[in-house]
Write an enzyme that holds these catalytic residues in place. Structure first.
Site, short mmCIF file in Angstrom:
data_model
loop_
_atom_site.label_atom_id
_atom_site.label_comp_id
_atom_site.label_asym_id
_atom_site.label_seq_id
_atom_site.Cartn_x
_atom_site.Cartn_y
_atom_site.Cartn_z
N HIS A 62 0.99 3.65 4.27
CA HIS A 62 1.91 4.20 5.47
C HIS A 62 1.50 5.64 5.46
O HIS A 62 1.36 6.30 4.61
CB HIS A 62 3.21 4.28 5.13
CG HIS A 62 3.70 2.75 4.68
ND1 HIS A 62 3.51 1.87 5.49
CD2 HIS A 62 4.10 2.25 3.65
CE1 HIS A 62 3.95 0.40 5.01
NE2 HIS A 62 4.43 0.71 3.69
N GLU A 120 8.62 4.49 0.84
CA GLU A 120 9.27 3.29 -0.02
C GLU A 120 9.36 3.33 -1.33
O GLU A 120 8.77 4.04 -2.17
CB GLU A 120 8.82 2.07 0.51
CG GLU A 120 7.16 1.76 -0.02
CD GLU A 120 6.70 0.75 0.83
OE1 GLU A 120 6.49 0.50 1.99
OE2 GLU A 120 6.36 -0.26 0.18
N HIS A 180 -1.07 0.54 -1.65
CA HIS A 180 0.01 -0.13 -2.28
C HIS A 180 0.06 -1.75 -1.87
O HIS A 180 -0.53 -2.01 -0.87
CB HIS A 180 1.33 0.30 -2.43
CG HIS A 180 1.75 0.25 -0.99
ND1 HIS A 180 1.74 1.22 -0.03
CD2 HIS A 180 2.77 -0.56 -0.26
CE1 HIS A 180 2.23 1.28 1.07
NE2 HIS A 180 3.22 0.05 0.80
N ARG A 229 -3.00 -1.54 7.67
CA ARG A 229 -3.37 -2.58 6.75
C ARG A 229 -5.14 -2.44 6.39
O ARG A 229 -5.75 -2.24 7.03
CB ARG A 229 -3.26 -4.06 7.30
CG ARG A 229 -3.62 -5.05 6.28
CD ARG A 229 -3.62 -6.65 6.82
NE ARG A 229 -1.75 -6.71 7.54
CZ ARG A 229 -1.36 -6.86 8.54
NH1 ARG A 229 -2.25 -7.34 9.50
NH2 ARG A 229 -0.28 -7.22 8.71
ZN ZN Z 1 4.90 -0.68 2.11
#
Ligand code: ZN
Length: 316
Positions: free
Chosen positions: A102, A120, A177, A197
């Site tokens: 991200h 996150e 991640h 992605r």
């Molecule tokens: Zn994530």
């Protein structure tokens, strides 16, 4: 008196997402009445346009969380955030999720219209023995990172770490991640959905590969990766309440109630998810899988029963 008090708690109806990597544990472990064998995500506390939770108890029953945020900001201590700032999900993976990264808020505001970056964190609820997660990478320079991505050298690039239930992992923007198969966790995140992605195991969805975002990923991946020790905390179950993280986006706590526990947080409002066991809060029954918000001014929460709660809030 207590029963009246607990009516101030704002219980929410979760939303579910089905995925190629999903399974059945959200139904079998958490008791959610959701059909299918590809259930991946339970959005427990969310005012995101993709799922805006409906209030299911108390005087605001029937309202959406985004409406409460707009029309009754006093419930949230008159917070000045534009949108409801935090999103809580339970994610249960039967197989591996795609490897992603991200952006931070700055990159997101320059390259994506009107959205935040995404920080996150994960609290591991259940993991099959030997489970791992992807957190970080092994490239020593951005040049090496780009070479490994261009060459598809994924096994060399990605860093896998061993995890067990009770582990907590903070994923800063720029961290490569992925959640791997066999793992169920509670995710607390900024209310954003911007994901780049990198690799999807060459899987096909509806007959074609999902889109990759390699250039953006090369721009935003932090090089070198932070070391594992600075990203992972092991829960200490002997403590009633543990602060797992405090960062500029959120704070996250783990609460263990054995018989009785009084807890009070000096914060405008708290998000809470019961992730194990059952009991009551100010005489209102609660159980594993319940998600609710403790509004501003609620005061002391009197917990009884045997249960584990993950709580989050804006940093104080
Ligand atoms: Zn994530």
């Amino acid at each position: 008196m207590n029963q009246v008090k607990s009516e101030k708690l704002i219980f929410l109806r979760p939303g579910f997402y089905h995925s190629i990597w999903g399974g059945t544990k959200l139904r079998t472990m958490f008791g959610y009445d959701e059909p299918g064998d590809d259930i991946g995500e339970c959005w427990g506390i969310s005012a995101h346009p993709k799922h805006d939770c409906e209030v299911i108890s108390g005087p605001f029953a029937g309202k959406l969380l985004s409406e409460l945020w707009r029309e009754h900001r006093e419930l949230f201590g008159d917070s000045s955030e534009t949108v409801f700032p935090i999103l809580t999900k339970i994610i249960s993976a039967q197989s591996d999720l795609s490897i992603q990264v991200h952006p931070d808020d700055d990159y997101a505001s320059d390259h994506e219209t009107g959205t935040l970056g995404k920080t996150e964190c994960w609290y591991i609820l259940d993991a099959e023995p030997g489970s791992q997660l992807v957190a970080g990478h092994n490239a020593k320079s951005r040049e090496e990172l780009c070479e490994m991505i261009d060459g598809g050298r994924w096994d060399e690039l990605i860093r896998r770490i061993d995890i067990a239930p009770g582990d907590f992992i903070q994923i800063e923007p720029g961290t490569v991640h992925a959640i791997c198969g066999g793992v169920t966790l509670l995710e607390t995140q900024e209310n954003s959905d911007i994901t780049y992605r990198i690799y999807d195991y060459d899987r096909l969805v509806d007959g074609k590969p999902r889109e990759l975002h390699l250039q953006q990923a090369k721009d935003v991946i932090t090089v070198p990766s932070r070391d594992v020790a600075s990203m992972v905390i092991h829960d200490d179950p002997s403590e009633d309440v543990i602060k797992l993280i405090s960062c500029k986006e959120y704070e996250v706590y783990r609460i263990n109630c054995h018989d009785n526990l009084g807890v009070e947080f000096d914060r405008p409002f708290m998000l809470m998810s019961v992730v194990d066991g059952s009991g009551s809060i100010d005489e209102r029954p609660v159980k594993k899988g319940d998600h609710f918000i403790v509004p501003s001014g609620y005061g002391l929460l009197s917990l009884t029963g045997e249960m584990k709660i993950i709580a989050s809030c804006l940093p104080g």
